[in-house]
Design a protein around this motif. Structure first.
Motif, PDB file in Angstrom:
ATOM      1  N   THR A  41       0.826  -1.205   0.000  1.00  0.00           N
ATOM      2  CA  THR A  41       0.000   0.000   0.000  1.00  0.00           C
ATOM      3  C   THR A  41       0.863   1.259   0.000  1.00  0.00           C
ATOM      4  N   ALA A  42       1.860   1.290   0.875  1.00  0.00           N
ATOM      5  CA  ALA A  42       2.694   2.483   0.993  1.00  0.00           C
ATOM      6  C   ALA A  42       3.473   2.749  -0.287  1.00  0.00           C
ATOM      7  N   SER A  43       3.999   1.705  -0.929  1.00  0.00           N
ATOM      8  CA  SER A  43       4.786   1.915  -2.144  1.00  0.00           C
ATOM      9  C   SER A  43       3.898   2.332  -3.309  1.00  0.00           C
ATOM     10  N   ALA A  44       2.689   1.778  -3.391  1.00  0.00           N
ATOM     11  CA  ALA A  44       1.768   2.193  -4.462  1.00  0.00           C
ATOM     12  C   ALA A  44       1.372   3.657  -4.290  1.00  0.00           C
TER      13      ALA A  44
ATOM     14  N   PHE B  66      21.007 -14.739  10.227  1.00  0.00           N
ATOM     15  CA  PHE B  66      19.745 -15.461  10.156  1.00  0.00           C
ATOM     16  C   PHE B  66      18.727 -14.550   9.482  1.00  0.00           C
ATOM     17  N   PRO B  67      17.953 -15.085   8.556  1.00  0.00           N
ATOM     18  CA  PRO B  67      17.164 -14.229   7.675  1.00  0.00           C
ATOM     19  C   PRO B  67      15.920 -13.625   8.290  1.00  0.00           C
ATOM     20  N   THR B  68      15.507 -14.083   9.483  1.00  0.00           N
ATOM     21  CA  THR B  68      14.314 -13.518  10.110  1.00  0.00           C
ATOM     22  C   THR B  68      14.632 -12.116  10.615  1.00  0.00           C
ATOM     23  N   GLY B  69      14.231 -11.139   9.839  1.00  0.00           N
ATOM     24  CA  GLY B  69      14.527  -9.744  10.109  1.00  0.00           C
ATOM     25  C   GLY B  69      14.860  -9.083   8.792  1.00  0.00           C
ATOM     26  N   VAL B  70      13.933  -8.298   8.270  1.00  0.00           N
ATOM     27  CA  VAL B  70      14.100  -7.688   6.956  1.00  0.00           C
ATOM     28  C   VAL B  70      14.229  -6.184   7.129  1.00  0.00           C
ATOM     29  N   GLU B  71      15.412  -5.673   6.895  1.00  0.00           N
ATOM     30  CA  GLU B  71      15.667  -4.233   7.042  1.00  0.00           C
ATOM     31  C   GLU B  71      14.906  -3.463   5.970  1.00  0.00           C
ATOM     32  N   VAL B  72      14.237  -2.382   6.388  1.00  0.00           N
ATOM     33  CA  VAL B  72      13.515  -1.528   5.443  1.00  0.00           C
ATOM     34  C   VAL B  72      14.448  -0.389   5.042  1.00  0.00           C
TER      35      VAL B  72
ATOM     36  N   MET C   6      17.476  -3.107   0.287  1.00  0.00           N
ATOM     37  CA  MET C   6      16.850  -4.389   0.580  1.00  0.00           C
ATOM     38  C   MET C   6      16.131  -4.966  -0.644  1.00  0.00           C
ATOM     39  N   VAL C   7      16.246  -6.292  -0.797  1.00  0.00           N
ATOM     40  CA  VAL C   7      15.455  -7.036  -1.773  1.00  0.00           C
ATOM     41  C   VAL C   7      14.690  -8.113  -1.012  1.00  0.00           C
ATOM     42  N   HIS C   8      13.370  -8.042  -1.090  1.00  0.00           N
ATOM     43  CA  HIS C   8      12.509  -9.059  -0.487  1.00  0.00           C
ATOM     44  C   HIS C   8      11.652  -9.624  -1.608  1.00  0.00           C
ATOM     45  N   GLY C   9      12.208 -10.600  -2.280  1.00  0.00           N
ATOM     46  CA  GLY C   9      11.589 -11.225  -3.438  1.00  0.00           C
ATOM     47  C   GLY C   9      12.559 -12.264  -3.949  1.00  0.00           C
TER      48      GLY C   9
ATOM     49  N   ASN D  15       7.421 -12.272  -9.518  1.00  0.00           N
ATOM     50  CA  ASN D  15       8.181 -11.359 -10.366  1.00  0.00           C
ATOM     51  C   ASN D  15       9.577 -11.230  -9.781  1.00  0.00           C
ATOM     52  N   PHE D  16      10.555 -11.927 -10.387  1.00  0.00           N
ATOM     53  CA  PHE D  16      11.895 -11.972  -9.792  1.00  0.00           C
ATOM     54  C   PHE D  16      12.625 -10.634  -9.865  1.00  0.00           C
ATOM     55  N   GLY D  17      12.113  -9.685 -10.630  1.00  0.00           N
ATOM     56  CA  GLY D  17      12.770  -8.389 -10.729  1.00  0.00           C
ATOM     57  C   GLY D  17      12.255  -7.364  -9.747  1.00  0.00           C
ATOM     58  N   ALA D  18      11.428  -7.785  -8.785  1.00  0.00           N
ATOM     59  CA  ALA D  18      10.789  -6.838  -7.874  1.00  0.00           C
ATOM     60  C   ALA D  18      11.091  -7.183  -6.424  1.00  0.00           C
ATOM     61  N   THR D  19      10.862  -6.222  -5.548  1.00  0.00           N
ATOM     62  CA  THR D  19      10.954  -6.423  -4.105  1.00  0.00           C
ATOM     63  C   THR D  19       9.705  -5.841  -3.468  1.00  0.00           C
ATOM     64  N   SER D  20       9.255  -6.455  -2.367  1.00  0.00           N
ATOM     65  CA  SER D  20       8.107  -5.906  -1.656  1.00  0.00           C
ATOM     66  C   SER D  20       8.526  -5.151  -0.397  1.00  0.00           C
ATOM     67  N   VAL D  21       9.813  -5.074  -0.121  1.00  0.00           N
ATOM     68  CA  VAL D  21      10.333  -4.323   1.014  1.00  0.00           C
ATOM     69  C   VAL D  21      11.457  -3.422   0.522  1.00  0.00           C
ATOM     70  N   GLY D  22      11.528  -2.215   1.069  1.00  0.00           N
ATOM     71  CA  GLY D  22      12.561  -1.266   0.660  1.00  0.00           C
ATOM     72  C   GLY D  22      12.044  -0.310  -0.395  1.00  0.00           C
TER      73      GLY D  22
END
Length: 502
Positions: A166-169, A447-453, A457-460, A468-475
């Motif tokens: 929502t925030a990125s859109a 350890f991967p539990t913890g996703v820096e905003v 960052m790539v979360h995908g 979509n391997f070219g996108a991220t949903s975080v950052g």
């Protein structure tokens, strides 16, 4: 007071059909079921809002986002109380997640104000160039249009109504229509109330944000199929996400589906690290595996190591650490049921040895630990599937060649981790090219539990981690999902988009 209706373009709408949340304790609340008519009205309002919001100066969009963050913070106490009631998450976790959510919104506001995301490019006209002149060419990223968002269950704030999609859109200039997740409708309503207040305070078009409750599938399917929706953002199960992805592809005009679906987040422990730090890695893995009852999309469900005494010591240490972890409440009874079924399937698999397992009680889940050989894992497709919850699988390879074979057979992942010491460099150099092809984020000694905003960052990752391997949903790169490049050729300066005029 928590509203029980859906927010559609500034109006709270009800219906004759209701559904209830499933509180961990206390009395259930009833909410009006969203309807196809509500979705249609929300999409039409979003399309109308796009013509003004999509062209709004970046400073004004940033101010609106900051206002949303402020309004969410103002409801902090109510959000925590309702979140604890509906999800069973502890207050500290919910307060931390709310902090992450508003920080992410404010980060996006800062990012769009800076303007780098627009990727502006200019090729000045060369009228005297031979043999052909070159026109004046200007490129900029423009918003795609209204976006449909599906709230997630495992992060009821950071990946739901006001989450990264929502925030990125909104940062990109795209109005949103959100389908609230049925697991936390009260929490969704509170966040929608914050948006309602921010819209009124900022003076943006009310169609910029709508949130429709959906206790079933009708509203969600209507949203995906609606001709005015230009893209979909989704975080959830592989099965549900794939069904929606197929609906997007089957539309008369297909649209992009940005889905984060599933990942086992494998960790590879190389020989020197295993020899030097087996106990420490084992204890930390147990903590990561059971954090939040394993309900993280980055939960490290598979460990790959080579056979030997230190592998046995590692297994003993993990078994001891997990044996001390009590059962935890899962987010929903549905998630608990799916975990229980997955645990039974893995425990009854002919290729696994059960190290820890306990019968699950109602909405609670206990840690489960199994082991298998790399040879058996390579022959068993189902052992590579994600089990959403506190289940870990140790895969024991005979040697480095077999470890490399496991890496090559992995499906797409959100993360992959290398545990290595100085003596493991040559092995790591062999593994890294494989892992970077398989995952969106590769870690060393973590350890991967913890996703820096943040910006980097790539979360995908490749399917099925995401669609979509070219996108991220975080950052901040997440904003680019909802933009498309437009080239303006010989367009007079005074009618160009404001960012190109400046």
């Amino acid at each position: 007071m928590v509203k029980t209706q859906s927010l559609v373009a500034g109006e709270w709408l009800t219906s004759d059909t209701v559904f209830s949340n499933e509180p961990v304790s206390g009395t259930a609340d009833q909410f009006a079921q969203g309807t196809p008519e509500m979705i249609n009205r929300a999409c039409e309002a979003a399309e109308e809002a796009f013509w003004s919001y999509g062209s709004l100066p970046r400073t004004e969009r940033a101010a609106f986002l900051r206002n949303v963050a402020t309004q969410i913070d103002a409801l902090g106490g109510e959000i925590t109380a309702m979140g604890s009631k509906e999800t069973g998450l502890p207050e500290a976790r919910l307060e931390g997640e709310r902090g992450r959510t508003v920080a992410q919104i404010r980060l996006f506001a800062d990012h769009i104000e800076a303007g780098d995301y627009l990727d502006e490019r200019h090729e000045a006209a060369l009228p005297d160039r031979s043999p052909l002149p070159r026109p004046d060419l200007r490129l900029i990223q423009r918003p795609v249009g209204p976006v449909g968002i599906f709230g997630a269950s495992n992060f009821p704030l950071a990946f739901s109504v006001a989450g990264g999609d929502t925030a990125s859109a909104l940062a990109a200039g795209c109005p949103v229509v959100v389908k609230g997740h049925p697991a936390h409708p009260g929490l969704s309503s509170l966040i929608a109330q914050a948006f309602d207040a921010a819209i009124k305070a900022s003076g943006v078009h009310p169609g910029v944000f709508s949130m429709v409750h959906d206790g079933g599938r009708i509203a969600g399917e209507t949203l995906v199929k609606h001709p005015l929706i230009s893209a979909i953002g989704f975080t959830g199960s592989l099965r549900g996400g794939r069904a929606l992805f197929d609906l997007c592809a089957q539309r008369p005009i297909p649209i992009p589906f940005f889905g984060e679906l599933g990942s086992t987040n494998p960790m590879f422990i190389l020989p020197e690290a295993l020899a030097n730090r087996a106990d420490a890695i084992a204890r930390n893995w147990a903590g990561s595996l059971t954090q939040g009852c394993g309900q993280f999309c980055t939960n490290p469900g598979i460990v790959v190591l080579t056979a030997g005494e230190r592998a046995e010591a590692f297994t003993e240490a993990v078994t001891e650490a997990l044996g001390a972890v009590d059962a935890q409440t899962m987010l929903t009874s549905g998630i608990a049921s799916v975990f229980a079924e997955g645990r039974k399937q893995f425990c009854s698999h002919t290729a696994t040895a059960v190290l820890i397992s306990a019968e699950d009680r109602a909405r609670e889940a206990s840690p489960c630990l199994l082991s298998t050989s790399a040879e058996a894992w390579l022959e068993s497709e189902d052992l590579g599937e994600e089990i959403f919850g506190p289940l870990g699988l140790i895969v024991v390879a005979r040697d480095m060649d077999e470890m490399l074979a496991v890496a090559k057979k992995l499906q797409g992942q959100l993360t992959a981790t290398l545990h290595m010491d100085a003596g493991d460099t040559s092995s790591a150099l062999k593994l890294l090219p494989i892992l970077e092809r398989k995952a969106g984020r590769v870690l060393a000694n973590g350890f991967p539990t913890g996703v820096e905003v943040c910006d980097a960052m790539v979360h995908g990752g490749p399917y099925p981690a995401s669609t979509n391997f070219g996108a991220t949903s975080v950052g901040t790169l997440a904003i680019r999902r909802f933009l498309r490049p437009v080239c303006y050729q010989n367009i007079p300066a005074d009618i160009l988009p404001l960012d190109l005029q400046n």
